[in-house]
Scaffold this motif. Structure first.
Motif, PDB file in Angstrom:
ATOM      1  N   ALA A  32      36.813  52.847  72.237  1.00 30.78           N
ATOM      2  CA  ALA A  32      37.938  53.612  72.787  1.00 30.78           C
ATOM      3  C   ALA A  32      39.048  52.699  73.287  1.00 30.78           C
ATOM      4  CB  ALA A  32      37.462  54.530  73.908  1.00 30.78           C
ATOM      5  N   ALA A  33      38.682  51.547  73.847  1.00 31.15           N
ATOM      6  CA  ALA A  33      39.688  50.634  74.392  1.00 31.15           C
ATOM      7  C   ALA A  33      40.633  50.109  73.317  1.00 31.15           C
ATOM      8  CB  ALA A  33      39.014  49.476  75.115  1.00 31.15           C
ATOM      9  N   ALA A  34      40.186  50.086  72.070  1.00 33.46           N
ATOM     10  CA  ALA A  34      41.023  49.617  70.965  1.00 33.46           C
ATOM     11  C   ALA A  34      41.674  50.769  70.206  1.00 33.46           C
ATOM     12  CB  ALA A  34      40.186  48.780  70.003  1.00 33.46           C
ATOM     13  N   SER A  35      41.502  51.985  70.688  1.00 32.21           N
ATOM     14  CA  SER A  35      41.997  53.172  69.995  1.00 32.21           C
ATOM     15  C   SER A  35      43.219  53.729  70.707  1.00 32.21           C
ATOM     16  CB  SER A  35      40.904  54.247  69.953  1.00 32.21           C
ATOM     17  OG  SER A  35      39.765  53.759  69.274  1.00 32.21           O
ATOM     18  N   SER A  72      46.572  56.504  82.311  1.00 29.36           N
ATOM     19  CA  SER A  72      47.682  56.361  83.246  1.00 29.36           C
ATOM     20  C   SER A  72      48.460  55.063  83.091  1.00 29.36           C
ATOM     21  CB  SER A  72      47.190  56.488  84.687  1.00 29.36           C
ATOM     22  OG  SER A  72      46.250  55.478  84.972  1.00 29.36           O
ATOM     23  N   SER A  73      47.871  54.055  82.479  1.00 23.62           N
ATOM     24  CA  SER A  73      48.595  52.785  82.331  1.00 23.62           C
ATOM     25  C   SER A  73      48.300  52.132  80.980  1.00 23.62           C
ATOM     26  CB  SER A  73      48.235  51.836  83.473  1.00 23.62           C
ATOM     27  OG  SER A  73      46.834  51.658  83.542  1.00 23.62           O
ATOM     28  N   PRO A  74      48.781  52.734  79.890  1.00 28.37           N
ATOM     29  CA  PRO A  74      48.543  52.112  78.580  1.00 28.37           C
ATOM     30  C   PRO A  74      49.304  50.793  78.460  1.00 28.37           C
ATOM     31  CG  PRO A  74      50.062  53.943  78.378  1.00 28.37           C
ATOM     32  CD  PRO A  74      49.584  53.935  79.796  1.00 28.37           C
ATOM     33  N   LYS A 104      36.593  62.965  77.586  1.00 30.20           N
ATOM     34  CA  LYS A 104      36.021  63.512  76.352  1.00 30.20           C
ATOM     35  C   LYS A 104      36.443  62.660  75.151  1.00 30.20           C
ATOM     36  CE  LYS A 104      36.076  68.362  77.722  1.00 30.20           C
ATOM     37  NZ  LYS A 104      36.699  69.673  77.444  1.00 30.20           N
ATOM     38  N   ILE A 105      37.739  62.338  75.089  1.00 27.32           N
ATOM     39  CA  ILE A 105      38.252  61.515  73.983  1.00 27.32           C
ATOM     40  C   ILE A 105      37.559  60.156  73.989  1.00 27.32           C
ATOM     41  CG2 ILE A 105      40.286  60.320  73.079  1.00 27.32           C
ATOM     42  CD1 ILE A 105      41.937  62.773  74.134  1.00 27.32           C
ATOM     43  N   ARG A 106      37.470  59.535  75.171  1.00 29.71           N
ATOM     44  CA  ARG A 106      36.808  58.225  75.293  1.00 29.71           C
ATOM     45  C   ARG A 106      35.358  58.294  74.838  1.00 29.71           C
ATOM     46  NH1 ARG A 106      35.663  57.275  81.058  1.00 29.71           N
ATOM     47  NH2 ARG A 106      33.955  58.644  80.449  1.00 29.71           N
ATOM     48  N   ASP A 107      34.627  59.292  75.324  1.00 26.49           N
ATOM     49  CA  ASP A 107      33.209  59.396  74.988  1.00 26.49           C
ATOM     50  C   ASP A 107      32.994  59.714  73.516  1.00 26.49           C
ATOM     51  OD1 ASP A 107      32.699  58.852  77.636  1.00 26.49           O
ATOM     52  OD2 ASP A 107      32.184  60.915  78.168  1.00 26.49           O
ATOM     53  N   TRP A 108      33.874  60.522  72.939  1.00 27.27           N
ATOM     54  CA  TRP A 108      33.782  60.835  71.503  1.00 27.27           C
ATOM     55  C   TRP A 108      33.997  59.572  70.673  1.00 27.27           C
ATOM     56  CZ3 TRP A 108      38.009  61.012  67.908  1.00 27.27           C
ATOM     57  CH2 TRP A 108      37.639  61.467  66.635  1.00 27.27           C
ATOM     58  N   ILE A 109      35.025  58.800  71.014  1.00 24.52           N
ATOM     59  CA  ILE A 109      35.298  57.557  70.270  1.00 24.52           C
ATOM     60  C   ILE A 109      34.168  56.561  70.469  1.00 24.52           C
ATOM     61  CG2 ILE A 109      36.825  55.561  70.071  1.00 24.52           C
ATOM     62  CD1 ILE A 109      39.162  57.478  70.815  1.00 24.52           C
ATOM     63  N   ASN A 110      33.751  56.331  71.718  1.00 24.95           N
ATOM     64  CA  ASN A 110      32.679  55.371  71.987  1.00 24.95           C
ATOM     65  C   ASN A 110      31.355  55.813  71.375  1.00 24.95           C
ATOM     66  OD1 ASN A 110      34.260  53.511  73.315  1.00 24.95           O
ATOM     67  ND2 ASN A 110      33.835  54.335  75.337  1.00 24.95           N
ATOM     68  N   GLY A 111      31.199  57.113  71.128  1.00 21.66           N
ATOM     69  CA  GLY A 111      30.009  57.639  70.462  1.00 21.66           C
ATOM     70  C   GLY A 111      30.085  57.530  68.956  1.00 21.66           C
ATOM     71  N   GLY A 112      31.100  56.849  68.432  1.00 26.09           N
ATOM     72  CA  GLY A 112      31.233  56.629  66.995  1.00 26.09           C
ATOM     73  C   GLY A 112      32.234  57.541  66.326  1.00 26.09           C
ATOM     74  N   ALA A 113      32.925  58.386  67.088  1.00 28.74           N
ATOM     75  CA  ALA A 113      33.929  59.330  66.553  1.00 28.74           C
ATOM     76  C   ALA A 113      33.379  60.157  65.395  1.00 28.74           C
ATOM     77  CB  ALA A 113      35.201  58.578  66.162  1.00 28.74           C
ATOM     78  N   PRO A 114      32.258  60.837  65.609  1.00 31.10           N
ATOM     79  CA  PRO A 114      31.660  61.603  64.519  1.00 31.10           C
ATOM     80  C   PRO A 114      32.459  62.873  64.175  1.00 31.10           C
ATOM     81  CG  PRO A 114      30.460  62.026  66.533  1.00 31.10           C
ATOM     82  CD  PRO A 114      31.476  60.953  66.843  1.00 31.10           C
ATOM     83  N   ASP A 115      32.338  63.294  62.937  1.00 32.56           N
ATOM     84  CA  ASP A 115      32.963  64.543  62.483  1.00 32.56           C
ATOM     85  C   ASP A 115      31.954  65.650  62.746  1.00 32.56           C
ATOM     86  OD1 ASP A 115      34.488  66.502  61.335  1.00 32.56           O
ATOM     87  OD2 ASP A 115      34.309  65.756  59.291  1.00 32.56           O
TER      88      ASP A 115
END
Length: 147
Positions: A102-105, A113-115, A135-146
């Motif tokens: 997520a940190a690279a997304s 708040s501070s990109p 939610k967005i962070r956890d989805w991405i860190n979880g592999g961004a599954p479809d």
């Protein structure tokens, strides 16, 4: 040291952490310094793209923001927020999700708040609520599954 296992029911619902208080009393054959403890149940489910992520993007980025319809900013159209469009980006944006990071997304860090070196999205707000950022962070860190 006392270990107490709390059984939980596994499901596929994305939920916030839940806390509970445990109070121990009436100890027999022992001493008790403090009979109170705080426990936390952490959700290990990956948010659903269709149920958790897509609705946020349509509402916050397409309908109320700059990435909907034919005039989508930078060519990134999230009006339908298809999995392919979200995962790969479009126009001048390129990929906006790095599965597992997520940190690279940009999809995640532009909502915080501070990109770094970027404008927070949507410009001028209303900003994506912290719960949706998570939610967005956890989805991405979880592999961004479809999913």
């Amino acid at each position: 040291k006392l270990i107490i296992k709390v059984p939980t029911v596994e499901d596929n619902l994305f939920e916030p952490e839940e806390t509970f208080t445990l109070t121990i009393s009436n100890v027999v054959n022992g001493a008790l310094f403090d009979g109170n403890a705080l426990g936390t149940i952490e959700d290990d489910d990956v948010p659903s793209f269709a149920g958790d992520i897509q609705p946020v993007l349509v509402l916050r980025c397409a309908i109320a923001g700059c990435h909907g319809g034919t005039s989508a900013e930078g060519g990134l159209n999230l009006g339908s927020a298809t999995y392919h469009a979200v995962l790969h980006g479009s126009g001048s944006h390129g990929p906006i999700v790095v599965p597992g990071d997520a940190a690279a997304s940009s999809l995640y860090f532009k909502t915080t708040s501070s990109p770094q070196f970027e404008l927070r999205m949507p410009p001028g707000g209303p900003y994506v609520p912290t719960s949706d950022q998570e939610k967005i962070r956890d989805w991405i860190n979880g592999g961004a599954p479809d999913n």
